[in-house]
Design an enzyme around this catalytic site. Sequence first.
Site, PDB file in Angstrom:
ATOM      1  N   THR A 124      -8.494   6.681  -2.666  1.00 45.22           N
ATOM      2  CA  THR A 124      -9.833   6.162  -2.952  1.00 45.22           C
ATOM      3  C   THR A 124     -10.877   7.268  -2.813  1.00 45.22           C
ATOM      4  O   THR A 124     -11.927   7.195  -3.441  1.00 45.22           O
ATOM      5  CB  THR A 124     -10.222   4.996  -2.023  1.00 45.22           C
ATOM      6  OG1 THR A 124      -9.895   5.342  -0.670  1.00 45.22           O
ATOM      7  CG2 THR A 124      -9.498   3.724  -2.424  1.00 45.22           C
ATOM      8  N   LYS A 172       0.512  14.479   1.266  1.00 36.85           N
ATOM      9  CA  LYS A 172      -0.804  14.815   0.713  1.00 36.85           C
ATOM     10  C   LYS A 172      -0.948  16.319   0.480  1.00 36.85           C
ATOM     11  O   LYS A 172      -1.865  16.772  -0.194  1.00 36.85           O
ATOM     12  CB  LYS A 172      -1.907  14.291   1.629  1.00 36.85           C
ATOM     13  CG  LYS A 172      -1.998  12.750   1.671  1.00 36.85           C
ATOM     14  CD  LYS A 172      -3.096  12.294   2.613  1.00 36.85           C
ATOM     15  CE  LYS A 172      -3.200  10.789   2.762  1.00 36.85           C
ATOM     16  NZ  LYS A 172      -3.983  10.142   1.689  1.00 36.85           N
ATOM     17  N   HIS A 194       0.793  -1.229   0.000  1.00 42.48           N
ATOM     18  CA  HIS A 194       0.000   0.000   0.000  1.00 42.48           C
ATOM     19  C   HIS A 194       0.819   1.268   0.000  1.00 42.48           C
ATOM     20  O   HIS A 194       0.245   2.354  -0.024  1.00 42.48           O
ATOM     21  CB  HIS A 194      -0.918   0.034   1.227  1.00 42.48           C
ATOM     22  CG  HIS A 194      -2.103  -0.859   1.117  1.00 42.48           C
ATOM     23  ND1 HIS A 194      -3.299  -0.447   0.581  1.00 42.48           N
ATOM     24  CD2 HIS A 194      -2.277  -2.156   1.445  1.00 42.48           C
ATOM     25  CE1 HIS A 194      -4.161  -1.454   0.605  1.00 42.48           C
ATOM     26  NE2 HIS A 194      -3.561  -2.501   1.126  1.00 42.48           N
ATOM     27  N   LYS A 211     -14.486   8.320  -4.953  1.00 39.95           N
ATOM     28  CA  LYS A 211     -15.778   8.677  -4.351  1.00 39.95           C
ATOM     29  C   LYS A 211     -16.252  10.030  -4.876  1.00 39.95           C
ATOM     30  O   LYS A 211     -17.426  10.216  -5.192  1.00 39.95           O
ATOM     31  CB  LYS A 211     -15.656   8.749  -2.823  1.00 39.95           C
ATOM     32  CG  LYS A 211     -15.183   7.470  -2.145  1.00 39.95           C
ATOM     33  CD  LYS A 211     -14.832   7.745  -0.668  1.00 39.95           C
ATOM     34  CE  LYS A 211     -14.019   6.642  -0.046  1.00 39.95           C
ATOM     35  NZ  LYS A 211     -13.373   7.064   1.236  1.00 39.95           N
ATOM     36  N   LYS A 255      -8.921  13.959   3.924  1.00 43.23           N
ATOM     37  CA  LYS A 255      -8.042  12.783   3.953  1.00 43.23           C
ATOM     38  C   LYS A 255      -7.145  12.937   5.172  1.00 43.23           C
ATOM     39  O   LYS A 255      -7.118  13.999   5.784  1.00 43.23           O
ATOM     40  CB  LYS A 255      -7.208  12.705   2.675  1.00 43.23           C
ATOM     41  CG  LYS A 255      -6.544  14.038   2.298  1.00 43.23           C
ATOM     42  CD  LYS A 255      -5.791  13.972   0.993  1.00 43.23           C
ATOM     43  CE  LYS A 255      -6.656  13.987  -0.256  1.00 43.23           C
ATOM     44  NZ  LYS A 255      -6.799  12.699  -0.909  1.00 43.23           N
ATOM     45  N   ARG A 256      -6.413  11.899   5.533  1.00 41.22           N
ATOM     46  CA  ARG A 256      -5.496  12.040   6.647  1.00 41.22           C
ATOM     47  C   ARG A 256      -4.520  13.187   6.391  1.00 41.22           C
ATOM     48  O   ARG A 256      -4.174  13.491   5.247  1.00 41.22           O
ATOM     49  CB  ARG A 256      -4.721  10.736   6.858  1.00 41.22           C
ATOM     50  CG  ARG A 256      -5.518   9.703   7.605  1.00 41.22           C
ATOM     51  CD  ARG A 256      -5.961  10.191   8.994  1.00 41.22           C
ATOM     52  NE  ARG A 256      -4.866  10.190   9.918  1.00 41.22           N
ATOM     53  CZ  ARG A 256      -4.613   9.230  10.803  1.00 41.22           C
ATOM     54  NH1 ARG A 256      -5.441   8.191  10.897  1.00 41.22           N
ATOM     55  NH2 ARG A 256      -3.587   9.297  11.602  1.00 41.22           N
TER      56      ARG A 256
HETATM   57  C1  LIG Z   1     -12.078   7.134   1.581  1.00 37.23           C
HETATM   58  C2  LIG Z   1     -11.605   7.534   2.916  1.00 37.23           C
HETATM   59  C3  LIG Z   1     -10.252   7.738   3.147  1.00 37.23           C
HETATM   60  C4  LIG Z   1      -9.207   7.651   2.058  1.00 37.23           C
HETATM   61  O1  LIG Z   1      -9.060   8.943   1.518  1.00 37.23           O
HETATM   62  P1  LIG Z   1      -7.839   9.328   0.568  1.00 37.23           P
HETATM   63  O2  LIG Z   1      -8.150  10.738   0.189  1.00 37.23           O
HETATM   64  O3  LIG Z   1      -7.900   8.412  -0.610  1.00 37.23           O
HETATM   65  O4  LIG Z   1      -6.606   9.195   1.361  1.00 37.23           O
HETATM   66  C5  LIG Z   1      -9.846   8.099   4.417  1.00 37.23           C
HETATM   67  N1  LIG Z   1     -10.729   8.258   5.414  1.00 37.23           N
HETATM   68  C6  LIG Z   1     -12.045   8.083   5.221  1.00 37.23           C
HETATM   69  C7  LIG Z   1     -12.974   8.301   6.357  1.00 37.23           C
HETATM   70  C8  LIG Z   1     -12.533   7.712   3.976  1.00 37.23           C
HETATM   71  O5  LIG Z   1     -13.841   7.529   3.801  1.00 37.23           O
END
Ligand SMILES: *Cc1c(COP(=O)(O)O)cnc(C)c1O
Length: 859
Positions: A699, A597, A399, A703, A591-592
């Site tokens: 991911t 990022k 990952h 979405k 995101k985190r």
């Molecule tokens: C989808 C999702 C992530 C992943 O987000 P990225 O922007 O792809 O890092 C992290 N936390 C939550 C709560 C999510 O739903």
Amino acid sequence: MAVRSSGAKSSAGNKRSVKKAVSLAETKAVAAAKVDARADKNSLKLDVNVFKEKIVHHLRCTIGTSEKKASKLAWWQALVATANELIFDRLTQTQYTHATKDTRAVHYLSAEFLMGRLTVNNLVSLEVYNTAKSALQELGIDINELCEEETDMALGNGGLGRLAACFMDSLATLAYPSVGYGIHYENGLFRQEIREGRQIERPDSWREYGCPWEVCRPESVQEVPIGGFVETQTAPDGSIRKVWHPEHMIKGVPWDIPVVGFRGASVTILRLWESRPTESFNWDVFNAGGYVDAQNEKAAVETISKVLYPNDSTEAGKMLRLTQQYFFSSCSLRDILRRYNRTHFHDYGEFAKKIAIQLNDTHPVIAIPELMRLLVDEEGISWDAAWEIVTEVFSYTNHTLLPEALEKWPVYIFEKLLPRHLEIIYEINYRFLNEVVEAKWSGDDEKKRKLSIIEEGPCKMVRMANLAVIASRKINGVAEIHSKLVRENLFPEFSTLWPDRFCNVTNGVTPRRWMLACNPGLAELYNEIAGKDWPLHLDSCAALRPYADDPQIQKRFMDIKFKNKVALAAEIKKLCGVEVDPHAMFDVQIKRLHEYKRQHLNLLYILHLYRKLLADPAMRIVPQVFIFGAKAAPAYTLAKNIIYAINVIGDKINNDYRIRNQLKVVFMPNYRVSLAEKIIPAADISEQISTAGYEASGTSNMKFSMNGALTLGTMDGANIEIVAEAGVENNFIFGMSVKDVQELKAKGYNPWDFYNSNQDLRAVVDWLDSDFFTEDRQALASIKHSLLEGGDPYMVLADFASYCAAHKRAEEMYADKARWAHAAIMNSASMGKFSSDRSIEDYVHNIWKLKNYEIKDEI
Ligand SMILES: *Cc1c(COP(=O)(O)O)cnc(C)c1O
């Protein structure tokens, strides 16, 4: 299942109001269900009155309260109990089918499952959401309010854990025999509060008063040994036997969470292990009067599943963490062996035919030596036969390429906790280096040093990723570019040795949760245009593409978006106290928080806009709302300073009347799955701005696109594949490519060059080192420091100009409503590839080789 008839209780008036409440889609679904023999049999699915009676029945007889005094929580519990009637029946049918057919199954081992809330999803998957809503409405209850009672199951950090949750949904929907295995953390990821702009971590006790979705399975309890020493016994014939004398036994108690496939296709189990002291636990100490000592040790064992490590993309390196990994891996393997031996009676000839195990990152890689140990030491199988089984069964998903995330464990920790496993790892390593590496690169000690599972040095380390690669049948990355980098940069020698082991499976997300359940307006549009099976065949959403320039459809699509923005604006007002205009462009980065990022790149652009507005009070821009959500690992100081900066800069901007509300910045606290479900349907812009080469896939990018946001992003991870599907002209791509990044690094990157040559950039970076935004100048200055003296490791400054240009293109397009609607539709309608169903089919065909089975009501 026996279902009572609705009886004479319901009045004719009630029936009418029910009819009105049932949507067109529901009417269609009902009609379709009538053709479906199984659904037909199950009249609970169809009848509002029956559903209503069931809820009241559970409220009284399961929860022990009444309609008059029930709290919202009690109503929610009664709703869950009603859904569980359907779910557990379906689970029994699923397990019966799989048991009688002795099916091959995948076992998905993951230290994290970020499930979020289950209520809406389960009701939608059972196709009873509208029925439940109407039933509750007649009882005077708003289903939305009930669903808000549920605490997220946040047993994961971010993308990796959410991926595992989406995969469970797809496995159940596609009816592949499967089990998810993980840890039953007492506390999930911390709850984030913001006090005076700063992140505060609070414990997340998600099941303090019980979680009605889970069932304890005492009949499947496991006991796991740990610690102690290894004795070498020599038999009279000279053969050697290793006997592990563990110091402790830990009890693993399984909790099952059923995962409902869409339309009840099958119900799969997520089995999470909770650690408890064994009954025999250190009885000697106890008897010798060591009551307190025994209690302390009891507490130590209970600690194992107490808390999720809050590190995303950084390795924790703590003894307790390895204990957690070993504990759940061992419990899961024992569970797999137990089930296998029920029909195969310790004949392991069929084991690799029946069992596939997927390792989600290196966290469960300790399962490899553990299976060797169980087979060789406990089942008496020869090393070679055991190794053949192990290398057939395991596959590993990588990952991340970040070096700080690649797990390594000090040998001394292994000696203490898992002495026998260490011996087995040494043996695997010895054979690998002397047979495989020696055969390929004879006498090349440098190659051996690099490929060895053991890293030599002052503190000898066990490299879990090398162990994973050596023992796995397949190794996959999670997006095309990432898989290429895994082969070329991370494991170049391994991929020379075993080119066929490496493959790609691009991530996906479940359209049930991330479109159907969270964006009902958009779902209804697709029902009409693509037919109601689109959540199963996301490619069929392409039926909307021919309408991308149709003014009526454009209006419909953008009206849905606007409604979602109005709802989010209310949520922002509630959570942040900030008034935002839903007509403004909603620009979202959730995101985190991590330097790679680059939330701070976003922040620099916001400062740049703000500065321009202050410099020219007459300037009119496209009104914009910048929305952030992010948790920072508690010890990650710079990440926490970036959160603080977003908050204090936002506070200043939001209250500056001079800019006439053209710019707002909100930080939504406690980002989690349920918050993502509210934010994503309302986004215009999806910020995916990682330094190229660092985001394995992402991911949230998928979405967002599904829900009609345009990606403003770099050519990184799955962004590349997303814009290939949706059209690069319908998104805003900027910045260096992976190749550019590599070349600039090779040349020697100097952030000062960019700082000195770009006046705008220099001004905003310097602004961070001032007391304009806060008294605590140090916190913001630390960001500047990392960008200059710190060497700007993720090349924020190098991408700044290109990022500003991309924003300018986005603002221009937003002003052209028809052009924007076209792009939004093209994105949403082109995401077929990014359904997690497609990812699972890829795993099935390339790695797991499973068959799926129709689940009939047979018992
Ligand atoms: C989808 C999702 C992530 C992943 O987000 P990225 O922007 O792809 O890092 C992290 N936390 C939550 C709560 C999510 O739903």
